[in-house]
Scaffold this active site. Structure first.
Site, PDB file in Angstrom:
ATOM      1  N   SER A  71      96.205  56.169  46.393  1.00 51.29           N
ATOM      2  CA  SER A  71      96.277  57.331  45.510  1.00 51.29           C
ATOM      3  C   SER A  71      97.363  58.304  45.968  1.00 51.29           C
ATOM      4  O   SER A  71      97.278  58.907  47.040  1.00 51.29           O
ATOM      5  CB  SER A  71      94.917  58.040  45.474  1.00 51.29           C
ATOM      6  OG  SER A  71      95.062  59.265  44.811  1.00 51.29           O
TER       7      SER A  71
ATOM      8  N   HIS B 181      97.969  54.315  42.414  1.00 54.21           N
ATOM      9  CA  HIS B 181      97.008  55.122  41.645  1.00 54.21           C
ATOM     10  C   HIS B 181      97.575  56.527  41.468  1.00 54.21           C
ATOM     11  O   HIS B 181      97.902  57.209  42.442  1.00 54.21           O
ATOM     12  CB  HIS B 181      95.684  55.157  42.397  1.00 54.21           C
ATOM     13  CG  HIS B 181      94.577  55.813  41.661  1.00 54.21           C
ATOM     14  ND1 HIS B 181      93.775  55.143  40.753  1.00 54.21           N
ATOM     15  CD2 HIS B 181      94.111  57.086  41.688  1.00 54.21           C
ATOM     16  CE1 HIS B 181      92.870  55.969  40.273  1.00 54.21           C
ATOM     17  NE2 HIS B 181      93.054  57.172  40.813  1.00 54.21           N
TER      18      HIS B 181
ATOM     19  N   ASP C 102      96.825  60.170  39.890  1.00 49.24           N
ATOM     20  CA  ASP C 102      95.757  61.047  39.405  1.00 49.24           C
ATOM     21  C   ASP C 102      96.344  62.193  38.601  1.00 49.24           C
ATOM     22  O   ASP C 102      97.078  63.021  39.133  1.00 49.24           O
ATOM     23  CB  ASP C 102      94.991  61.643  40.596  1.00 49.24           C
ATOM     24  CG  ASP C 102      94.094  60.610  41.250  1.00 49.24           C
ATOM     25  OD1 ASP C 102      93.289  60.011  40.536  1.00 49.24           O
ATOM     26  OD2 ASP C 102      94.221  60.417  42.472  1.00 49.24           O
TER      27      ASP C 102
ATOM     28  N   MET D 296      95.599  65.557  36.521  1.00 48.20           N
ATOM     29  CA  MET D 296      94.561  66.594  36.382  1.00 48.20           C
ATOM     30  C   MET D 296      95.098  67.768  35.577  1.00 48.20           C
ATOM     31  O   MET D 296      96.267  68.117  35.700  1.00 48.20           O
ATOM     32  CB  MET D 296      94.158  67.092  37.767  1.00 48.20           C
ATOM     33  CG  MET D 296      93.693  65.996  38.699  1.00 48.20           C
ATOM     34  SD  MET D 296      93.169  66.699  40.257  1.00 48.20           S
ATOM     35  CE  MET D 296      92.789  65.205  41.169  1.00 48.20           C
TER      36      MET D 296
ATOM     37  N   HIS E 296      95.231  57.495  36.204  1.00 39.94           N
ATOM     38  CA  HIS E 296      93.859  57.991  36.037  1.00 39.94           C
ATOM     39  C   HIS E 296      93.921  59.386  35.421  1.00 39.94           C
ATOM     40  O   HIS E 296      94.256  60.358  36.097  1.00 39.94           O
ATOM     41  CB  HIS E 296      93.199  58.002  37.435  1.00 39.94           C
ATOM     42  CG  HIS E 296      91.808  58.540  37.456  1.00 39.94           C
ATOM     43  ND1 HIS E 296      91.161  58.847  38.642  1.00 39.94           N
ATOM     44  CD2 HIS E 296      90.924  58.827  36.469  1.00 39.94           C
ATOM     45  CE1 HIS E 296      89.952  59.300  38.365  1.00 39.94           C
ATOM     46  NE2 HIS E 296      89.781  59.313  37.063  1.00 39.94           N
TER      47      HIS E 296
ATOM     48  N   MET F 233      92.429  62.584  34.327  1.00 39.45           N
ATOM     49  CA  MET F 233      91.276  63.498  34.406  1.00 39.45           C
ATOM     50  C   MET F 233      91.640  64.723  33.581  1.00 39.45           C
ATOM     51  O   MET F 233      91.881  65.811  34.102  1.00 39.45           O
ATOM     52  CB  MET F 233      91.011  63.864  35.873  1.00 39.45           C
ATOM     53  CG  MET F 233      90.378  62.727  36.653  1.00 39.45           C
ATOM     54  SD  MET F 233      90.502  62.965  38.429  1.00 39.45           S
ATOM     55  CE  MET F 233      92.135  62.305  38.698  1.00 39.45           C
TER      56      MET F 233
ATOM     57  N   MET G  98      83.596  56.540  39.767  1.00 37.52           N
ATOM     58  CA  MET G  98      83.940  57.606  40.718  1.00 37.52           C
ATOM     59  C   MET G  98      82.924  57.643  41.851  1.00 37.52           C
ATOM     60  O   MET G  98      81.716  57.640  41.625  1.00 37.52           O
ATOM     61  CB  MET G  98      83.941  58.978  40.029  1.00 37.52           C
ATOM     62  CG  MET G  98      85.034  59.231  39.011  1.00 37.52           C
ATOM     63  SD  MET G  98      86.728  59.120  39.623  1.00 37.52           S
ATOM     64  CE  MET G  98      86.772  60.324  40.938  1.00 37.52           C
TER      65      MET G  98
ATOM     66  N   ASP H 233      86.739  54.767  43.108  1.00 35.73           N
ATOM     67  CA  ASP H 233      87.708  55.826  43.408  1.00 35.73           C
ATOM     68  C   ASP H 233      87.012  57.057  43.989  1.00 35.73           C
ATOM     69  O   ASP H 233      86.136  57.640  43.344  1.00 35.73           O
ATOM     70  CB  ASP H 233      88.421  56.199  42.095  1.00 35.73           C
ATOM     71  CG  ASP H 233      89.497  57.258  42.289  1.00 35.73           C
ATOM     72  OD1 ASP H 233      89.875  57.541  43.436  1.00 35.73           O
ATOM     73  OD2 ASP H 233      89.958  57.790  41.253  1.00 35.73           O
TER      74      ASP H 233
HETATM   75  C1  DX5 Z   1      89.950  62.425  42.767  1.00 30.13           C
HETATM   76  C2  DX5 Z   1      90.895  61.285  42.511  1.00 30.13           C
HETATM   77  C3  DX5 Z   1      90.963  60.275  43.599  1.00 30.13           C
HETATM   78  C4  DX5 Z   1      91.371  60.833  44.927  1.00 30.13           C
HETATM   79  C5  DX5 Z   1      90.886  59.914  45.997  1.00 30.13           C
HETATM   80  O1  DX5 Z   1      89.672  63.133  41.614  1.00 30.13           O
HETATM   81  O2  DX5 Z   1      90.553  60.601  41.324  1.00 30.13           O
HETATM   82  O3  DX5 Z   1      91.831  59.236  43.209  1.00 30.13           O
HETATM   83  O4  DX5 Z   1      92.753  60.975  45.062  1.00 30.13           O
HETATM   84  O5  DX5 Z   1      91.142  60.478  47.228  1.00 30.13           O
HETATM   85  P1  DX5 Z   1      90.347  60.036  48.526  1.00 30.13           P
HETATM   86  O6  DX5 Z   1      90.569  58.567  48.701  1.00 30.13           O
HETATM   87  O7  DX5 Z   1      90.964  60.849  49.602  1.00 30.13           O
HETATM   88  O8  DX5 Z   1      88.904  60.360  48.306  1.00 30.13           O
HETATM   89 ZN    ZN Z   2      91.735  58.774  40.834  1.00 28.47          ZN
END
Ligand code: DX5
Ligand code: ZN
Length: 218
Positions: free
Chosen positions: A6, A31, A33, A35, A64, A66, A135, A173
């Site tokens: 990630s 990956h 993320d 947001m 991903h 969010m 998650m 994840d």
């Molecule tokens: C959180 C993300 C994850 C996050 C995982 O909302 O979707 O992908 O980056 O990070 P770690 O592996 O540090 O928990």
């Molecule tokens: Zn993620």
């Protein structure tokens, strides 16, 4: 076992170098993320960042989302270079349409489910999705502890997949670490998403090896 590092946990001052490191470690997925400060209380990458790193990497961009309104942005992320788009089941009632947009562009389509969302909400989509992202933490921030009850959720979705002959890959994840990777794999994960467990370590190849050091390779 697929490991999808990630980018959220990478050094934000040097994404190109960070991506090269995980490519060198032999990883094929990245990956990303996304947001929006609404669906989750944090902000991260927009399509412009994907576009920038796309020109530097051939990795599979496992994106991903969010974000509260994925319908407004799916096309922009496809255009920017996403290979797989995963949206949250909690955010959209337009899932078939988003699926069609992804498939029309030959992209993978996934659904993500937060820890407190009933798994039954996924039922009618299970036969069409490529990825089911479970998650392990509340979405929004990296570096949190894996929520133990999620192991049962992974097992449940692995059983449903097997008994109904569905094709989705189970991606887990959040909170994935060297300590719990084997349990998560044995529960039925096909993809381990890992931020701090990879980018938080100085040697990324060693970090990947440690993550897979149990009997997690299927
Ligand atoms: C959180 C993300 C994850 C996050 C995982 O909302 O979707 O992908 O980056 O990070 P770690 O592996 O540090 O928990
Ligand atoms: Zn993620």
């Amino acid at each position: 076992m697929i490991v999808s590092p990630s980018l959220l946990a990478a050094d934000s001052g040097k994404y190109s170098e960070e991506i090269k490191e995980v490519e060198k470690a032999g990883l094929k997925y990245l990956h990303i993320d996304v947001m929006d400060g609404h669906f989750v209380p944090n902000l991260s990458f927009g399509p412009n960042i994907l576009e920038g790193i796309r020109s530097k990497s051939k990795m599979i961009f496992d994106t991903h989302l969010m974000i509260a309104n994925p319908s407004d942005f799916v096309e922009a992320f496809i255009k920017a270079g996403a290979d797989i788009i995963t949206i949250h089941i909690e955010t959209s009632d337009d899932i078939y349409n988003l699926y069609n947009i992804c498939k029309g562009n030959k992209k993978g389509f996934g659904l993500a489910v937060s820890p407190d969302t009933p798994l039954e909400n996924l039922n009618r989509y299970l036969k069409i999705i490529d990825i089911l992202l479970i998650m392990g933490i509340q979405p929004g921030f990296g570096g949190q502890e894996f929520i133990p009850k999620v192991l049962e959720r992974i097992k449940e979705m692995a059983v449903i997949k097997k008994t109904s002959n569905f094709n989705y890959l189970i991606s887990v994840d959040g909170g994935v670490s060297e300590e719990n990777a084997t349990d998560i794999a044995l529960a039925g994960a096909d993809i381990l998403v890992a931020g701090s467990a990879i980018f938080g370590k100085a040697d990324r190849s060693e970090a990947v090896k440690s993550l897979l050091s149990g009997n997690v390779i299927k």
